[in-house]
Design a protein around this motif. Sequence first.
Motif, mmCIF file in Angstrom:
data_model
loop_
_atom_site.group_PDB
_atom_site.id
_atom_site.type_symbol
_atom_site.label_atom_id
_atom_site.label_comp_id
_atom_site.label_asym_id
_atom_site.label_seq_id
_atom_site.Cartn_x
_atom_site.Cartn_y
_atom_site.Cartn_z
ATOM 1 N N ALA A 33 0.837 -1.193 0.000
ATOM 2 C CA ALA A 33 0.000 0.000 0.000
ATOM 3 C C ALA A 33 0.875 1.248 0.000
ATOM 4 C CB ALA A 33 -0.925 -0.009 1.211
ATOM 5 N N ALA A 75 -0.126 5.125 -0.681
ATOM 6 C CA ALA A 75 -1.127 5.344 0.362
ATOM 7 C C ALA A 75 -0.466 5.786 1.662
ATOM 8 C CB ALA A 75 -1.930 4.064 0.590
ATOM 9 N N GLY A 76 -0.935 6.884 2.244
ATOM 10 C CA GLY A 76 -0.429 7.381 3.510
ATOM 11 C C GLY A 76 -1.011 6.580 4.662
ATOM 12 N N PRO A 77 -0.585 6.888 5.918
ATOM 13 C CA PRO A 77 -1.002 6.079 7.061
ATOM 14 C C PRO A 77 -2.525 5.983 7.236
ATOM 15 C CG PRO A 77 0.278 8.003 7.737
ATOM 16 C CD PRO A 77 0.377 7.917 6.267
ATOM 17 N N ARG A 125 -4.956 6.372 4.938
ATOM 18 C CA ARG A 125 -5.574 5.585 3.873
ATOM 19 C C ARG A 125 -5.279 4.100 4.089
ATOM 20 N NH1 ARG A 125 -4.611 4.878 -2.186
ATOM 21 N NH2 ARG A 125 -6.529 3.745 -2.640
ATOM 22 N N ARG A 126 -4.041 3.803 4.538
ATOM 23 C CA ARG A 126 -3.704 2.395 4.777
ATOM 24 C C ARG A 126 -4.588 1.821 5.870
ATOM 25 N NH1 ARG A 126 1.640 4.331 4.766
ATOM 26 N NH2 ARG A 126 2.124 3.557 6.847
ATOM 27 N N SER A 174 -8.384 1.831 4.283
ATOM 28 C CA SER A 174 -8.741 1.000 3.130
ATOM 29 C C SER A 174 -8.021 -0.335 3.090
ATOM 30 C CB SER A 174 -8.569 1.763 1.816
ATOM 31 O OG SER A 174 -7.411 2.520 1.812
ATOM 32 N N VAL A 175 -7.085 -0.571 4.008
ATOM 33 C CA VAL A 175 -6.448 -1.894 4.026
ATOM 34 C C VAL A 175 -6.665 -2.583 5.381
ATOM 35 C CG1 VAL A 175 -4.318 -3.182 3.728
ATOM 36 C CG2 VAL A 175 -4.724 -1.155 2.349
ATOM 37 N N PRO A 187 -10.692 -2.810 6.771
ATOM 38 C CA PRO A 187 -11.578 -3.717 6.020
ATOM 39 C C PRO A 187 -11.186 -5.182 6.191
ATOM 40 C CG PRO A 187 -10.892 -1.905 4.620
ATOM 41 C CD PRO A 187 -10.122 -1.778 5.894
ATOM 42 N N ILE A 188 -9.885 -5.456 6.240
ATOM 43 C CA ILE A 188 -9.459 -6.849 6.365
ATOM 44 C C ILE A 188 -9.761 -7.368 7.767
ATOM 45 C CG2 ILE A 188 -7.431 -8.337 6.413
ATOM 46 C CD1 ILE A 188 -6.355 -6.724 4.074
ATOM 47 N N GLU A 243 5.528 6.276 0.445
ATOM 48 C CA GLU A 243 4.345 6.609 -0.346
ATOM 49 C C GLU A 243 4.544 7.818 -1.250
ATOM 50 O OE1 GLU A 243 4.452 5.937 2.890
ATOM 51 O OE2 GLU A 243 3.327 7.376 4.100
ATOM 52 N N PHE A 295 -4.184 -7.294 -2.090
ATOM 53 C CA PHE A 295 -5.124 -7.039 -1.007
ATOM 54 C C PHE A 295 -6.246 -8.081 -1.085
ATOM 55 C CE2 PHE A 295 -3.449 -2.751 -2.103
ATOM 56 C CZ PHE A 295 -2.622 -2.643 -1.005
ATOM 57 N N PRO A 296 -6.396 -8.917 -0.036
ATOM 58 C CA PRO A 296 -7.327 -10.045 -0.138
ATOM 59 C C PRO A 296 -8.786 -9.610 -0.195
ATOM 60 C CG PRO A 296 -6.422 -9.903 2.080
ATOM 61 C CD PRO A 296 -5.688 -8.890 1.244
ATOM 62 N N HIS A 297 -9.065 -8.381 0.269
ATOM 63 C CA HIS A 297 -10.464 -7.946 0.336
ATOM 64 C C HIS A 297 -10.874 -7.177 -0.917
ATOM 65 C CE1 HIS A 297 -8.016 -4.627 1.565
ATOM 66 N NE2 HIS A 297 -9.038 -3.791 1.610
ATOM 67 N N PHE A 340 -5.888 0.548 -6.953
ATOM 68 C CA PHE A 340 -5.546 1.093 -5.631
ATOM 69 C C PHE A 340 -4.593 2.273 -5.709
ATOM 70 C CE2 PHE A 340 -3.456 1.408 -1.556
ATOM 71 C CZ PHE A 340 -4.436 1.091 -0.646
ATOM 72 N N ASP A 345 -5.641 6.479 -7.065
ATOM 73 C CA ASP A 345 -6.716 7.176 -6.354
ATOM 74 C C ASP A 345 -6.775 8.669 -6.646
ATOM 75 O OD1 ASP A 345 -4.248 7.054 -4.911
ATOM 76 O OD2 ASP A 345 -5.265 8.096 -3.272
#
Lengths: 489, 336
Positions: free
Chosen positions: A391, A396-398, A400-401, A404-405, A408-409, B77, B91-93, B102, B105
């Motif tokens: 990510a 992706a910054g902290p 967003r990680r 969105s990661v 959700p998981i 990043e 990403f598994p989801h 991803f 964005d």
Amino acid sequence: MIGFALSPGGADASFGGNLLRDGAIGTALVVLIGGAGAVLFGASAAWLVSLCRFPGRGIFEWLLVVPLAAPSYVLAYAYTGMTWAGGSAIEVRGLWGAAFVYAIGLYPYVYLAARAAFASQSACALEAARTLGATPVHVFWRVALPLARPGIAAGAALTMMEIAADYGAAYHFGLTTLSTAVFRAWYAHGALDAALQIAAVLLAAAIVFLLAERWARGRAAFAGGSTRWRALPRYQLAPLPGFLAALFCGALVVFGAILPLTWLGRLALLHGDLGDIAQPFANSIILSSTGALITLALAVAIAVSARRASGAGKASVLAAAMGYAAPGAVIAIGALALFGAARSAGWIGGLSAGLALTALFWTYAARFAAAGVQPIDAGLARLSKGLDASARTLGAGPWRRMFSVDLPIAAPSLGAAALILFVEILKELPATLLLRPFDFDTLAVRAYSYASDERLLQAAAPSLLIFIAGLAPILILTHGIGRARAGQR
Amino acid sequence: MSTVTLRNVRRAYDGAWALDDVSLTAPEGKVLALLGPSGSGKSTILRLIAGLEAPDAGEIVIGAETVSGPGRLLPTEQRRIGMVFQDYSLFPHLSAGANVAFGLDRLTRADRDAQALTWLDRVGLKHRAGAFPHELSGGEQQRVALARALAPKPRAVLLDEPFSGLDPVQRAELRDATLATLMETGTTTLFVTHDAEDALQVADRLAILKGGRLLQEAAPRIAYDQPASLDVAAALGPINVFDGVCENGVVATPFGNVASALANGARARAAVRAEAIALRPGNMARVLDVRPHGAHDLVRIAARGVVWRALTPARMGLGETVDVEFQPAGAFVFSA
């Protein structure tokens, strides 16, 4: 908290000293007797279920966890009520009554740890022992049991920590333990200094148990290490031993859950007054759901930052673990002292009910954050370290990680964590009792005050509701047991 | 696309150098392979370039921008570096399409989805856009990971053992397809492998590492034909080694002479590639052992108590005596 405890004692230092000594002796006795009983019940049941085959084994495998649903004080109310009303020959009271209630209510901690230890043993190690000429009995004593010993020790330490922390049942059986002594010093004598000193000793004891549990669990992980893994063959018991095994497991479930649940249910139906518990019920729901959300947010922050391997994250996990080990009475008296000091210093003004609720939520968060961190961390553990790195390389910054990661998981485990926190707070007695706003009764507080007035009939309905709520996380827990074992879903 | 340069980079773990004073350049739009055994520091180089770790000394420059250096560490990043991880780390989801989207964005939703589909199409997986990672095969996951890394148009892309964990047939196919995609997009690529065949076939430049040190950086053909050291020679294929002395411009091995530029009387190590040895019936050496090795045989030969291996198309019989000849391009002498 420690600072308060170490400050120079009040005028009646000898009163505090006596209370401290009596409490320490009482705690030591009940921890030893109750803990021994829990180890006996839990380790035997784990061994039977993991390594033997007998009628009902599959059902007992998860039924044996159910007694964990009831807090000790609920079991205590149920058993004293039962033995009074029945005019029975056995009376559950005093030290031995308390030890029985702890052993039958808390043995699942030992059972779970020992079961995991037996389950993680590879058939290969046991078969290797057989090829070296050991009989099945020898294999058990020389290989299986030594391999499971760290797991059993970890479960025992956890049980002892819970017994030492318990307030409700100890108070109900009239024991002087460190937990009840904290309350007596504060309520009966208004001696905050003495209460803090006793609380500090209790905290030290809890930390010793926590460290023992960590140490044993670390060794258990070592003992389980085997690269080649194959399911354990279970030993088929002959009809009579098989019947006795089923009887033993059945007795644990009946005495730990079914009997008290039925008894409370019958009393609640006969004597329960809906109007009487409606308000406490609503209060409990509001308090538990708000508290669970606040604690969940804290737990998420801790779990995510710990995953990112920051120093602050690691430290906060440790702090949360200590909070979980700290008995509710200890954190509550600490909160009382802290908020009292802040208030007298003029930092916090306003309504005392608001202040009390703040102190209460603060206590819940400090006490239960670890209970929420654990399932969230387990959910996050399913992600490979590479996901966070992925990510990041994708820009992706902290935040967003996290949104969105990570979250959700971990979403399914967030739900589980929220439920576990909700029930933990619903069951919590000592801190709620000490810090609640005036006239703000929860189910736990209502059950406690009826029981202290020896009105056990009225205590049945709130106790029953707490018991039923406690079943929910147990179902989640049992759902996860099979997964703990490699190669089995 | 940008050049990636490491200057005197050092990185220690627990007091031991994982990378010791490494300087190298991945030229713009070319594929640089980092070849070495486990623990040689090759994966560490990728992590340092990606900014997942900070170097203890030295600097890393992407294009004209110093991203890591004394007092400077640009967060991962913000580096615009694509990375394909060894376990792919999808990403598994998220579906394959959402995985590729991803890193996009900053675009509008419609543009993002369209570009993600274009990239999936490029790796031949447009029809799998809705599939989740667990529904994809290992090779498909690798291709999604490549598309995901390339989609945000990174300044360079890093591949960490991208073909390990695949069966040999898939591996060869995927290697060719990946190379084609990288060449088509003209992406500066650093790619880590411990497989000499992968490195020789895919790379424009080769950097060979051992124990945290850079042994040689060269074009694959140069590294193979003119290895800078015994370790480099050994990294690119099986070799036979003989310790001897240089006399009259040659080192005499039991199997024949190897030309040497060392001074007379200097202690020397001769190295001869197994595949540079030709055998024919004769009486120099005896055949100890013959094993089929694809189209070739792997033959163990002995002379004067020394045993060497030869990879040769000639079919020899056990116990036969043979004459031995070296192709000069596969025989080297290093000072001992």
